[in-house]
Design a protein around this motif. Sequence first.
Motif, mmCIF file in Angstrom:
data_model
loop_
_atom_site.group_PDB
_atom_site.id
_atom_site.type_symbol
_atom_site.label_atom_id
_atom_site.label_comp_id
_atom_site.label_asym_id
_atom_site.label_seq_id
_atom_site.Cartn_x
_atom_site.Cartn_y
_atom_site.Cartn_z
ATOM 1 N N THR A 1 -2.391 3.754 -4.498
ATOM 2 C CA THR A 1 -1.357 2.756 -4.761
ATOM 3 C C THR A 1 -1.415 2.424 -6.242
ATOM 4 O O THR A 1 -2.481 2.075 -6.757
ATOM 5 C CB THR A 1 -1.591 1.484 -3.925
ATOM 6 N N THR B 1 0.827 -1.196 0.000
ATOM 7 C CA THR B 1 0.000 0.000 0.000
ATOM 8 C C THR B 1 0.867 1.254 0.000
ATOM 9 O O THR B 1 1.895 1.327 0.673
ATOM 10 C CB THR B 1 -0.902 0.014 1.249
ATOM 11 N N TYR C 1 -6.595 1.584 -5.548
ATOM 12 C CA TYR C 1 -5.565 1.018 -6.413
ATOM 13 C C TYR C 1 -5.817 1.423 -7.864
ATOM 14 O O TYR C 1 -6.955 1.386 -8.337
ATOM 15 C CB TYR C 1 -5.545 -0.512 -6.323
ATOM 16 N N HIS D 1 0.167 8.923 -6.269
ATOM 17 C CA HIS D 1 0.851 8.437 -5.080
ATOM 18 C C HIS D 1 0.741 9.450 -3.941
ATOM 19 O O HIS D 1 0.418 9.103 -2.797
ATOM 20 C CB HIS D 1 2.323 8.167 -5.418
#
Length: 259
Positions: free
Chosen positions: A191, A28, A160, A186
Amino acid sequence: MSITLAGVSAGYGRSPAIVENIDLTIETGEVTVLIGPNGCGKSTLLKTIGRLLKPRSGSIHVDELDVLATDPKRVARTIAYLPQSPIVPVSITVEQLVGYGRAPHQSLLGLRSARDIELVDAAIATTGLEDFRHKAVAEMSGGQRQRAFIAMALAQDTPYVMLDEPTTFLDIRHQMETMELVRQLHDAGRTSIVVLHDIAQAARYGDRLVVMHAGRIVAQGKPAAVVTPELLHSVYGLNCMVYPDPVTGTPVVTPLRSA
């Protein structure tokens, strides 16, 4: 949260598996970059994680969420996937494309909520596309188009984000702009898992590199630990020098002529 793969093998149809017995944890808060020669299974692995390709064996979890046993719409609320060279209808505008990112969060009627509008507007602003929101995506330059697709992934509002070769066919300036956007994701707490061919680019923008060869993971770790002449010769058959970039300190590769 983390994505964990255990014993994952996958392929297409009845052909031999392209990726075999993959064990991998995507940490993560990191930008993880998959590198390796053409045909080594990078894109196949990405599609398998996003449940676009059903694995032949193994398991994929996002914390306690079993990706393979979960409703695809719920998976799409967790992992956004941007394929290589995506195709869109000729007349679709930037705003419409970015709005597609909200589909996993909407009912079957596709009615937009105030939250949908807010996230679409924010994604367009983040990617610097305010002046293009009503422009047809097909009429945009390659770099602008790639930003529009990344905006769509942003609007999907997932923890994600997976990008398959997002810098392909872009000139060096637009490659850099695209990867700077990945770093912005980021910094915003996303992630990212990215497939890249440019090793120096992967080392500059990735927190961790995962090196694939012939369907398997052969190395992973910090760029400086992974990008070595020995590994590049083993994986790519390339004789080269590796030295630190004078600006970033990350590894740069210079091929050597064969004797």
